[in-house]
Scaffold this active site. Structure first.
Site, PDB file in Angstrom:
ATOM      1  N   ASP A   1     -15.782  -1.772  -4.624  1.00 27.92           N
ATOM      2  CA  ASP A   1     -16.332  -2.740  -3.659  1.00 27.92           C
ATOM      3  C   ASP A   1     -17.584  -3.190  -3.912  1.00 27.92           C
ATOM      4  O   ASP A   1     -18.223  -2.295  -3.418  1.00 27.92           O
ATOM      5  CB  ASP A   1     -15.072  -2.882  -2.856  1.00 27.92           C
ATOM      6  N   SER A   2     -17.554  -4.560  -3.835  1.00 29.41           N
ATOM      7  CA  SER A   2     -18.964  -5.586  -4.323  1.00 29.41           C
ATOM      8  C   SER A   2     -19.714  -5.601  -2.072  1.00 29.41           C
ATOM      9  O   SER A   2     -21.147  -5.925  -2.509  1.00 29.41           O
ATOM     10  CB  SER A   2     -19.250  -6.291  -5.105  1.00 29.41           C
TER      11      SER A   2
ATOM     12  N   CYS B   1      -4.357 -13.264  -4.742  1.00 21.92           N
ATOM     13  CA  CYS B   1      -3.172 -13.977  -3.983  1.00 21.92           C
ATOM     14  C   CYS B   1      -3.788 -15.626  -4.031  1.00 21.92           C
ATOM     15  O   CYS B   1      -3.712 -16.045  -2.957  1.00 21.92           O
ATOM     16  CB  CYS B   1      -3.647 -13.025  -2.976  1.00 21.92           C
TER      17      CYS B   1
ATOM     18  N   PHE C   1     -11.475  -3.501  -5.975  1.00 22.43           N
ATOM     19  CA  PHE C   1     -11.272  -4.777  -4.825  1.00 22.43           C
ATOM     20  C   PHE C   1     -10.287  -3.860  -3.475  1.00 22.43           C
ATOM     21  O   PHE C   1      -9.816  -4.445  -2.662  1.00 22.43           O
ATOM     22  CB  PHE C   1     -10.902  -5.592  -4.994  1.00 22.43           C
TER      23      PHE C   1
ATOM     24  N   ARG D   1       1.134  -1.221  -0.021  1.00 28.93           N
ATOM     25  CA  ARG D   1       0.379  -0.068  -0.400  1.00 28.93           C
ATOM     26  C   ARG D   1       0.871   1.207  -0.054  1.00 28.93           C
ATOM     27  O   ARG D   1       0.883   2.595  -1.109  1.00 28.93           O
ATOM     28  CB  ARG D   1      -1.163  -0.375   0.999  1.00 28.93           C
TER      29      ARG D   1
ATOM     30  N   ASP E   1      -6.597  -5.493  -6.931  1.00 28.23           N
ATOM     31  CA  ASP E   1      -6.365  -6.471  -6.029  1.00 28.23           C
ATOM     32  C   ASP E   1      -7.244  -7.695  -5.837  1.00 28.23           C
ATOM     33  O   ASP E   1      -8.425  -7.383  -4.315  1.00 28.23           O
ATOM     34  CB  ASP E   1      -6.365  -5.632  -4.745  1.00 28.23           C
TER      35      ASP E   1
HETATM   36  N1  SAH Z   1      -7.574  -4.369  -1.499  1.00 26.85           N
HETATM   37  C1  SAH Z   1      -7.750  -5.005  -0.456  1.00 26.85           C
HETATM   38  C2  SAH Z   1      -7.869  -5.557  -0.048  1.00 26.85           C
HETATM   39  C3  SAH Z   1      -8.391  -6.654  -1.251  1.00 26.85           C
HETATM   40  S1  SAH Z   1      -9.663  -8.374  -0.441  1.00 26.85           S
HETATM   41  C4  SAH Z   1      -7.464  -4.036   1.270  1.00 26.85           C
HETATM   42  O1  SAH Z   1      -5.666  -3.485   0.717  1.00 26.85           O
HETATM   43  O2  SAH Z   1      -7.472  -4.020   1.872  1.00 26.85           O
HETATM   44  C5  SAH Z   1     -10.717  -8.555  -1.438  1.00 26.85           C
HETATM   45  C6  SAH Z   1     -12.148  -7.447  -2.060  1.00 26.85           C
HETATM   46  O3  SAH Z   1     -12.471  -7.801  -2.889  1.00 26.85           O
HETATM   47  C7  SAH Z   1     -13.005  -8.007  -0.940  1.00 26.85           C
HETATM   48  O4  SAH Z   1     -13.179  -6.401  -0.102  1.00 26.85           O
HETATM   49  C8  SAH Z   1     -13.981  -8.192  -1.360  1.00 26.85           C
HETATM   50  O5  SAH Z   1     -15.716  -7.760  -0.428  1.00 26.85           O
HETATM   51  C9  SAH Z   1     -14.045  -7.738  -3.057  1.00 26.85           C
HETATM   52  N2  SAH Z   1     -15.292  -8.829  -3.920  1.00 26.85           N
HETATM   53  C10 SAH Z   1     -15.130  -9.353  -4.091  1.00 26.85           C
HETATM   54  N3  SAH Z   1     -15.159 -10.082  -5.568  1.00 26.85           N
HETATM   55  C11 SAH Z   1     -15.524  -9.000  -5.769  1.00 26.85           C
HETATM   56  C12 SAH Z   1     -15.759  -8.436  -6.903  1.00 26.85           C
HETATM   57  N4  SAH Z   1     -16.511  -9.629  -8.157  1.00 26.85           N
HETATM   58  N5  SAH Z   1     -16.393  -7.047  -7.538  1.00 26.85           N
HETATM   59  C13 SAH Z   1     -16.109  -5.627  -5.908  1.00 26.85           C
HETATM   60  N6  SAH Z   1     -15.500  -6.592  -5.285  1.00 26.85           N
HETATM   61  C14 SAH Z   1     -15.475  -7.620  -4.933  1.00 26.85           C
END
Ligand code: SAH
Length: 395
Positions: free
Chosen positions: A249-250, A339, A227, A211, A299
């Site tokens: 984010d979803s 990941c 995400f 980050r 991510d």
């Molecule tokens: N970048 C974040 C961690 C990401 S974890 C950080 O730094 O903390 C992955 C994230 O993707 C989760 O919050 C989950 O809610 C979201 N997610 C999963 N599938 C998704 C989709 N199709 N569209 C949007 N968000 C999604």
């Protein structure tokens, strides 16, 4: 103690100290060990190899703990492993800018199936094996002795518990109920962590340095954080002086917590927009609207849960990244992560090369992201390496 005997020719990985014995490698079990019971693993000539947790239900039938026959795997053994793991994280917490990190990382810390995350003065544990479930009272006692946390919360709602025949749990183990949002600091930024309702144990502390590194490229830039979860990349970019950040984010709870985190930090100046949407839908919408960004973070959650899912996952990573590349201004930066342990860095680079071709773009890898030191990789357990990322310059 019950003996478990390996088939002839299956000793090699065990001798190399890989901690997993698959059920197919076992010749016979001399008795009926309960799930989670500690057994002696013997070679085909009845020679001692190691001690490990047994589980008849799991594909990984024995999870190895100790290779020295004269070292008993008793209470003191578990206490020692917990102490060693916790001591290994001291320097992350020393500078006063960070009070959240992973204290115990399962096999990588010689405790297969135990995750412990620190959130300021609160701890969250995930218990993924029946062996660790049995040892939990000793582990909790040692954590209380070492760290005197205000609470220890069991957040074992991971689906992998089902493989070991364990029920999911979401409950307080020790201390007093943590507040709905536990306040933590990472890289000097404040976050509210919802341990009980948030994803995993509440926060993705494996992205701590990534980050910060990514944010160093965002001053004056128009940033898209896909995400975003509770805003790790978003907040670091806002602090570095990004001109604007859009977070997608979803999860409604993730977006709500992200907005609270932005209020908590009060970084002046930048414009911020949070969008609750499926990233795949939202990226196409930006494309159709002709929207462009200078820096994009992708991510996503784990697309490849196993090796057999790798081909399918590669296509999903390729499609996502192709869209991301197409939304960048010329010379813009894409920070893209995977990941999935099943996808190694070389394969990930190939997927990106493939995405670049499909997008009709030129791509240069300018930086490689990895998991941090509180997610160590044991030399004998390469499966512990899962997080990788590429910072790509795109023309
Ligand atoms: N970048 C974040 C961690 C990401 S974890 C950080 O730094 O903390 C992955 C994230 O993707 C989760 O919050 C989950 O809610 C979201 N997610 C999963 N599938 C998704 C989709 N199709 N569209 C949007 N968000 C999604």
């Amino acid at each position: 103690m019950i003996d478990v005997v390996l088939k002839k020719g299956k000793e090699k990985a065990v001798l190399q100290r890989h901690p997993w014995v698959f059920s197919g490698a076992i010749e016979k079990v001399k008795g009926k060990p309960a799930n989670g019971e500690i057994v002696r693993l013997l070679g085909s000539k009845d020679d001692f190899l190691a001690y490990g947790f047994y589980n008849a239900q799991s594909r990984v039938a024995v999870r190895l703990l100790e290779w020295d026959e004269n070292t008993a795997v008793d209470e003191a053994w578990f206490r020692d492993k917990v102490r060693t793991a916790v001591a290994g994280r001291n320097h992350i917490l020393e500078d006063g800018n960070t009070d959240t990190c992973r204290l115990v990382f399962s096999e990588s810390d010689y405790l297969p199936g135990l995750i412990v995350d620190k959130y300021a003065r609160h701890l969250a544990v995930q218990v993924l094996t029946s062996g660790i479930q049995n040892a939990l009272p000793v582990i909790i006692d040692e954590l209380n002795t070492l760290l005197k946390p205000l609470s220890i919360y069991d957040k074992s709602d991971a689906s992998s518990r089902a493989h070991e025949g364990l029920e999911t749990t979401n409950t307080l183990l020790s201390g007093t109920q943590p507040p709905e949002l536990v306040m933590v600091k990472e890289n000097g930024i404040t976050y509210g962590i919802n341990i009980a309702e948030g994803q995993k144990s509440g926060f993705y502390c494996d992205q701590r340095y990534n980050r910060k590194e990514l944010a160093s490229y965002t001053k004056g830039k128009k940033v898209l954080d896909c995400f975003s979860y509770t805003g790790g990349f978003t907040l670091n970019s806002l602090r570095e002086g990004a001109a604007s950040v859009t977070s997608v984010d979803s999860s409604a709870l993730a977006i709500e917590t992200l907005e609270e985190n932005i209020r908590l930090n009060n970084f002046a100046g930048a414009e911020h927009t949070a969008i609750k949407s499926d990233v795949n839908v939202q990226l196409r919408k930006f494309r159709d609207d002709g929207e462009k960004f200078d820096v994009i973070v992708l991510d996503p959650p784990k697309y490849a849960p196993s090796r057999s899912a790798l081909d399918r996952a590669s296509r999903a990573y390729k499609d996502l990244n192709r869209l991301g590349m197409q939304l960048l201004n010329s010379g813009g930066l894409l920070a893209t992560f995977s990941c999935s342990g099943a996808m190694d860095m070389e394969t990930f680079k190939q997927v990106m090369a493939w995405a670049a071709l499909d997008a009709g773009k030129q791509v240069q890898f300018v930086y490689q992201f990895h998991q941090p030191e509180d997610h160590p990789v044991r030399a004998s357990f390469p499966e512990g390496e899962y997080l990788k990322g590429l910072l790509c310059r795109v023309w």
